[in-house]
Write a protein that holds these residues in place. Structure first.
Motif, mmCIF file in Angstrom:
data_model
loop_
_atom_site.group_PDB
_atom_site.id
_atom_site.type_symbol
_atom_site.label_atom_id
_atom_site.label_comp_id
_atom_site.label_asym_id
_atom_site.label_seq_id
_atom_site.Cartn_x
_atom_site.Cartn_y
_atom_site.Cartn_z
ATOM 1 N N GLN A 1 14.433 12.932 2.284
ATOM 2 C CA GLN A 1 15.385 12.106 1.562
ATOM 3 C C GLN A 1 14.642 11.180 0.608
ATOM 4 O O GLN A 1 13.664 10.547 0.976
ATOM 5 N N ARG B 1 23.726 19.866 6.655
ATOM 6 C CA ARG B 1 24.229 19.072 5.527
ATOM 7 C C ARG B 1 25.493 19.684 4.940
ATOM 8 O O ARG B 1 25.665 20.902 4.951
ATOM 9 N N THR C 1 25.749 14.253 5.782
ATOM 10 C CA THR C 1 25.615 14.941 7.064
ATOM 11 C C THR C 1 26.567 14.332 8.081
ATOM 12 O O THR C 1 27.044 13.208 7.912
#
Length: 271
Positions: A38, A50, A57
């Motif tokens: 991320q 995801r 998520t």
């Protein structure tokens, strides 16, 4: 309309053990369980599935000992232009804030999202916090999660909907069957989360039209709708051992076939 059962700080082997069904339209793009970074290079590594549409998520964890999971709140009307709820777990995992500090930040922007239930936890500090923007009482947006077995559906934490009571009983029975031994997580997903029993209509919460609620009242959901096939897309089991070993299991529907994937890691610098 997801549902999950978990035990927190009340088991001799597992400080945390969760089993969770994700319900969604079958044609909504979903990325299976994997590691992703991320924030680009040097960002936090996150493990989870995801949503391929909004990018968030419903359940994920990190090597720093953090984890988060989310359900939507069942409500008759939702607004299409609000922020995606699925980004809340990601934001917690990439932040340096503890669960309570993060929950307090979320509280300040609660009106920017449709109804959600969010649980954020830090294994290091043995801290778990529940935050929602649809409380039963005005003072109940945020609360620490106590040790024990809990159920999260599409109402407030531990709301005793019949399906919640069923999944809690299945989960408790499964833990009791293995007593102080390790639990086979693949078997756990099958025996606990594939229950198709539906409630009598007089037992329904009365939020959606009765026929739709009746179809959603089972733990495992499978419905044909005018918008397409809707139901349980995946089941996840996340176990955290006292040693710091985390096992993340996901079984997901893909082209009408169930596909399993298991990934494990050690929490870094576990105390």
């Amino acid at each position: 309309m997801c549902i999950g059962a978990f035990i927190w700080q009340a088991h001799p082997i597992y400080p945390f053990l969760l089993v969770l069904n994700r319900d969604e339209y079958h044609d909504r793009l979903t990325i299976p369980l994997e590691w992703w970074e991320q924030g680009g290079g040097g960002g936090v590594e996150i493990l989870g599935g995801r949503d391929g549409v909004a990018g968030g998520t419903w359940l994920a964890s990190s090597k720093h000992g953090k984890l988060a999971f989310l359900t939507n709140v069942r409500e008759l009307h939702s607004l299409p232009n609000l922020k995606s709820r699925g980004h809340l777990p990601v934001r917690f995992l990439e932040s340096e804030k503890d669960p309570m500090m993060f929950a307090e930040d979320v509280f300040k922007e609660a009106d920017q999202y449709n109804g959600f239930n969010l649980i954020v936890a830090d294994i290091y500090s043995k801290s778990m916090v529940y935050v929602t923007n649809r409380p039963k009482h005005d003072t109940n947006f945020i609360k620490p999660v106590s040790p024990g077995i809990h159920v999260l559906t599409n109402a407030n934490l531990d709301t005793p909907w019949p399906k919640a009571q069923r999944v809690k009983q299945h989960f408790t029975n499964f833990l009791n069957m293995y007593a102080n031994d390790e639990c086979p997580i693949g078997e756990m997903s099958e025996k606990i989360m594939r229950d198709t029993i539906k409630d009598e209509k007089e037992m329904l919460p009365g939020i959606f039209p009765p026929e739709w609620e009746h179809q959603l009242s089972s733990i495992y959901v499978d419905i044909e709708t005018p918008k397409g096939h809707y139901g349980t897309r995946s089941t996840s089991v996340v176990s955290v051992k006292t040693s710091g070993e985390v096992t993340f299991f996901e079984t997901r529907l893909e082209s009408s076939l169930w596909k399993d994937k298991t990934m494990s890691y050690m929490i870094e610098n576990i105390k």
